[in-house]
Design an enzyme around this catalytic site. Structure first.
Site, mmCIF file in Angstrom:
data_model
loop_
_atom_site.group_PDB
_atom_site.id
_atom_site.type_symbol
_atom_site.label_atom_id
_atom_site.label_comp_id
_atom_site.label_asym_id
_atom_site.label_seq_id
_atom_site.Cartn_x
_atom_site.Cartn_y
_atom_site.Cartn_z
ATOM 1 C CD GLU A 1 52.293 2.656 114.119
ATOM 2 O OE1 GLU A 1 52.060 2.231 115.348
ATOM 3 O OE2 GLU A 1 51.611 2.263 113.102
ATOM 4 C CE LYS B 1 51.955 -5.403 118.324
ATOM 5 N NZ LYS B 1 51.729 -5.645 117.074
HETATM 6 O O1 PA5 Z 1 49.373 1.181 111.559
HETATM 7 C C1 PA5 Z 1 49.160 -0.051 112.062
HETATM 8 O O2 PA5 Z 1 49.680 -0.910 111.333
HETATM 9 C C2 PA5 Z 1 48.914 -0.256 113.511
HETATM 10 O O3 PA5 Z 1 48.848 0.632 114.530
HETATM 11 C C3 PA5 Z 1 47.789 -1.183 113.298
HETATM 12 O O4 PA5 Z 1 46.843 -0.648 112.936
HETATM 13 C C4 PA5 Z 1 47.470 -1.908 114.927
HETATM 14 O O5 PA5 Z 1 48.594 -2.433 115.563
HETATM 15 C C5 PA5 Z 1 46.244 -2.609 115.063
HETATM 16 O O6 PA5 Z 1 46.507 -3.706 114.071
HETATM 17 P P1 PA5 Z 1 45.400 -4.728 113.816
HETATM 18 O O7 PA5 Z 1 44.485 -3.973 112.662
HETATM 19 O O8 PA5 Z 1 46.307 -5.845 112.997
HETATM 20 O O9 PA5 Z 1 44.949 -5.334 114.917
#
Ligand code: PA5
Length: 424
Positions: free
Chosen positions: A278, A414
């Protein structure tokens, strides 16, 4: 505590030739002047963490441990993977500890969700719901089901005593629900993104509920911070690892496979994949992070690694000392022909498998191997490892001129899903 060995990696460039580049990005990271600098709160976190909240986490975790058979941890991505990685690595997979930690909010699989709800119906349950944005659909869907389950089982007041929310200090739907219902809350700092948040209440609270010493995790983080203060590539193995990834990419290796020989490290690899995937996978750049658990996966992926297309390099995450060991017994019949191992430790067999595999992949398979050694699978080593990979990740992304701390690409699915679900 963690050491990098590059002697099996066939590097065609000298790691030290990148020293100036590394110095530049190290300074940007430390001075908060690099890309995505509003999300580098994790860099100083080993010292700046909120001590009062840390103590409160330990107290609340202890109460939950006394009260519950099961703690449901509801979150996804960075709000899920780190805690699970830590709990499995440190406690092992069949630790038989109370409370049992079960993860929800990380899937839309109806069977999974229904089976968990069924499994916990006659147990004493607590819930830790975790979401930084407070709006993530997987988490919100599971939490609505869990909230109703808890209120049906314990009533509003009983549920309130058993639900803990970890979220933003002011924003988001989850924060609003927590305030309205009066849940105990812990804060996710504004300047620490999801995949860097295992060292905040996001990871530390469920880890504490699992009975793990979170002070030791902070000690590991602090040691790593000290060890990485100097960007000198002769001393800073996290940065050296970051450089090696770029050198191997220059040599046409676009796939990195994180390999471990410990079953309880499987989720560490999942956490690591999110961290690097990511952070780095944008602007059509980056190495694809994959993982394997050996020797298990030598009986599946081993063939490809040995003889398939030469796209990958392996990063071996080798643990020196197992949490437990067994001496292999002798058998007078020796019907299975295994007496040649009698008196040896099973860990020694594992280490020999690693040695033989390295030789096979390196010498015959021509697959570069970076080796990172860690002493054990303790809480302290977990803290150290997180910080080691955080620093390596930031550096390796900066070397690609990428912002490591955003994830614009995850919004696309999403948007489509919301359209199909009829969300306004
Ligand atoms: O690394 C990231 O930012 C994402 O993987 C988030 O942790 C994930 O989408 C979960 O998001 P949130 O904590 O807002 O529910």
């Amino acid at each position: 505590m963690m050491k990098l060995d590059t002697t099996h990696a066939f590097l065609k460039e000298d790691v030290k030739s990148y020293q100036e580049v590394v110095n530049k990005y190290h300074e940007q990271l430390m001075k908060r002047t690099g890309k995505g600098n509003d999300f580098v709160g994790w860099v100083e976190w080993p010292h700046t963490y909120d001590k009062e909240e840390f103590d409160r986490m330990k107290k609340v975790a202890q109460k939950i441990r006394e009260k519950c058979d099961v703690c449901i941890v509801c979150g996804i991505g960075g709000s899920y993977l780190g805690a699970r990685a830590a709990i499995e690595m440190i406690n092992g997979l069949y630790a038989d500890k109370k409370p049992e930690i079960i993860f929800m909010g990380n899937t839309f699989s109806s069977t999974y969700i229904a089976q968990v709800l069924n499994y916990i119906k006659d147990k004493e349950v607590c819930v830790n719901v975790i979401s930084k944005s407070g709006t993530t659909t997987e988490t919100a869907l599971a939490f609505r089901l869990l909230k109703q389950f808890m209120e049906d089982k314990y009533g509003k007041d009983g549920a309130r005593e058993r639900i803990v929310a970890t979220t933003d200090k002011a924003r988001g739907t989850l924060k609003a629900i927590a305030d309205k219902e009066g849940y105990e809350t812990f804060v996710i700092p504004d300047d620490i993104g999801g995949r860097f948040s295992v060292i905040t209440p996001v990871g530390l609270f469920p880890i504490a509920v699992a009975g793990i010493d979170i002070d030791a995790i902070m000690t590991g983080l602090q040691k790593a911070y000290e060890d990485m203060a100097d960007p000198d590539l002769a001393k800073n193995d996290a940065y050296a690892y970051a450089v090696c990834r770029r050198i191997l990419e220059n040599q046409g290796k676009n796939v990195e496979m994180l390999v471990s020989y410990e079953s309880q490290m499987t989720m560490v690899a999942e956490w690591w994949k999110q961290l690097f995937g990511e952070s780095e996978g944008k602007e059509e750049k980056g190495n694809l992070p994959t993982s394997a658990n050996f020797s298990t996966d030598l009986h599946s992926l081993g063939q490809f690694i040995q003889e398939g297309k030469k796209v990958l390099y392996e990063t071996l995450l080798l643990v020196e000392k197992p949490t437990l060991d067994i001496t292999f017994p002798s058998d007078p019949d020796n019907a299975d022909g295994m007496n040649y191992l009698a008196g040896k430790s099973v860990d020694w067999v594992n280490k020999m498998a690693a040695k033989g595999t390295l030789e096979a992949h390196e010498v015959t398979g021509n697959v570069p191997n970076l080796i990172i050694t860690m002493p054990d699978m303790s809480a302290e080593s977990f803290g150290y490892m997180c910080y080691f990979f955080f620093r390596a990740c930031a550096m390796t992304c900066y070397m690609l001129d990428i912002n490591p701390f955003n994830q614009p690409g995850v919004e696309v699915y999403k948007k489509n899903m919301f359209r199909l679900l009829g969300k306004n």
